[in-house]
Design an enzyme around this catalytic site. Structure first.
Site, mmCIF file in Angstrom:
data_model
loop_
_atom_site.group_PDB
_atom_site.id
_atom_site.type_symbol
_atom_site.label_atom_id
_atom_site.label_comp_id
_atom_site.label_asym_id
_atom_site.label_seq_id
_atom_site.Cartn_x
_atom_site.Cartn_y
_atom_site.Cartn_z
ATOM 1 N N ILE A 27 8.881 19.504 -21.416
ATOM 2 C CA ILE A 27 9.935 19.846 -20.462
ATOM 3 C C ILE A 27 9.303 20.103 -19.105
ATOM 4 C CG2 ILE A 27 11.895 21.365 -19.983
ATOM 5 C CD1 ILE A 27 11.799 22.254 -22.916
ATOM 6 N N SER A 31 9.646 26.989 -14.687
ATOM 7 C CA SER A 31 9.326 28.312 -14.132
ATOM 8 C C SER A 31 10.541 29.217 -14.056
ATOM 9 C CB SER A 31 8.692 28.178 -12.740
ATOM 10 O OG SER A 31 9.612 27.594 -11.824
ATOM 11 N N SER A 32 11.742 28.631 -14.001
ATOM 12 C CA SER A 32 12.958 29.431 -13.856
ATOM 13 C C SER A 32 14.167 28.584 -14.238
ATOM 14 C CB SER A 32 13.108 29.936 -12.413
ATOM 15 O OG SER A 32 13.273 28.839 -11.523
ATOM 16 N N GLY A 35 15.374 25.023 -16.753
ATOM 17 C CA GLY A 35 14.145 24.622 -17.430
ATOM 18 C C GLY A 35 13.576 25.733 -18.291
ATOM 19 N N SER A 159 22.944 16.116 -12.475
ATOM 20 C CA SER A 159 23.780 17.064 -11.746
ATOM 21 C C SER A 159 25.152 16.444 -11.590
ATOM 22 C CB SER A 159 23.180 17.334 -10.363
ATOM 23 O OG SER A 159 24.096 18.006 -9.525
ATOM 24 N N TYR A 172 20.064 15.038 -1.720
ATOM 25 C CA TYR A 172 20.079 15.443 -3.126
ATOM 26 C C TYR A 172 20.951 14.507 -3.955
ATOM 27 C CZ TYR A 172 20.821 18.377 -7.254
ATOM 28 O OH TYR A 172 20.892 18.849 -8.538
#
Length: 299
Positions: A27, A31-32, A35, A159, A172
């Protein structure tokens, strides 16, 4: 279970390996946020998790969450920078060397970027594409031979912005649209070799990702020129939307569902709000419905 139509000999190999060896998932961006929550959820579900970060010094929150869930021994932190080909190759080869197999990849690493093109220029478009699009392409490419060997799967956190173009999110959304075009095209090809490909589409999620979207809103308003009024209105609208955002854990549950589904579908939304807007777009042949939906965000 391997996808429908999986070659019989390879299916037997997959079943034998699954019975004797824990499944391994790599994965990115752990870190936050989604995920991190996905790494803990996958480990809780019994997977060996290779939780990768560009900067492994930022893994404290991940380790703490895994420890609190009682799955720290199943979460291995590793460095992977999705913009660095050598880093991708090293991470994948390291998984194979240590675990002997790679059953799934979850492309989660991503960056955001606020601002219309006249505010931010071209450079941010290139940097966002490097992380959000080319990073997905390169890691998927590196993983595919190993996924074929076990009938594995590619799961990518896209997204709602990969389906619906959103004001002041041009860079984005462009990158996420590219991701969805790449994977929607790859999915039937990969399926012929027993590899499933899926995208997961969150709407607003309460996470640190939102706080790292680039220039501050006041700074963007100051430099918005003729778009200042529209940007102020957009900021008010999105603030209200994120007041109702789902949690990272809820979004991660949808990712885990795709990871573990017997026959995963290609496209999954993580909330009713996301499903509603994706449905509007996918039925919007001339684009007028989406324009009618997003234009009021700027008023």
């Amino acid at each position: 279970m391997p996808p429908k139509g999986f070659p019989p000999a390879r299916q037997r190999l997959q079943e034998e390996k699954t019975m004797t060896t824990p499944r391994t998932v790599l994965i990115t961006g752990t870190s936050s946020g989604i995920g991190l929550a996905t790494a803990v959820a996958a480990a809780t579900a019994g997977w060996n998790v290779i939780a990768t970060l560009r900067d492994t010094s930022r893994a404290d929150a991940l380790r703490a969450a895994a420890d609190a869930a009682g799955v720290l021994e199943r979460v291995q932190v590793a460095r992977l920078d999705v913009t660095d080909s050598a880093s991708i190759a090293e991470a994948v080869s390291g998984v194979i060397a240590e675990h002997g197999r790679l059953d799934a990849v979850i492309n989660n690493a991503g960056v955001g970027q606020l601002g219309t093109v006249e505010q931010i220029g071209v450079a941010p478009f290139r940097s966002v594409m490097e992380v959000n699009f080319f990073g997905v392409v390169e890691l998927t490419l590196a993983a595919l031979p190993h996924l074929r060997a076990v009938g594995g799967r590619v799961v990518t956190v896209s997204s709602l912005g990969g389906v619906v173009g959103q004001p002041f999110n041009e860079a984005y959304c462009a990158a996420k649209f590219a991701v969805e075009g790449f994977l929607e095209s790859l999915a039937p090809v990969a399926a012929t070799t027993g590899v499933s490909v899926s995208v997961v589409e969150p709407g607003p999620v309460a996470s640190e990702f939102v706080a790292s979207l680039g220039p501050s809103v006041p700074g963007l308003i100051e430099n918005a020129g003729p778009y200042a009024a529209a940007f102020k209105a957009y900021s008010r609208t999105t603030e209200a939307l994120f007041d109702q955002a789902q949690s990272s854990a809820d979004a991660a549950a949808a990712v885990l569902g795709v990871l573990t589904a017997e026959q995963p579908v290609f496209r999954v939304q993580t909330s009713g709000q996301a499903r509603e807007l994706a449905g509007i777009k996918l039925a919007d042949v001339d684009g007028s419905a989406v324009q009618a939906f997003t234009s009021p965000w700027l008023l």
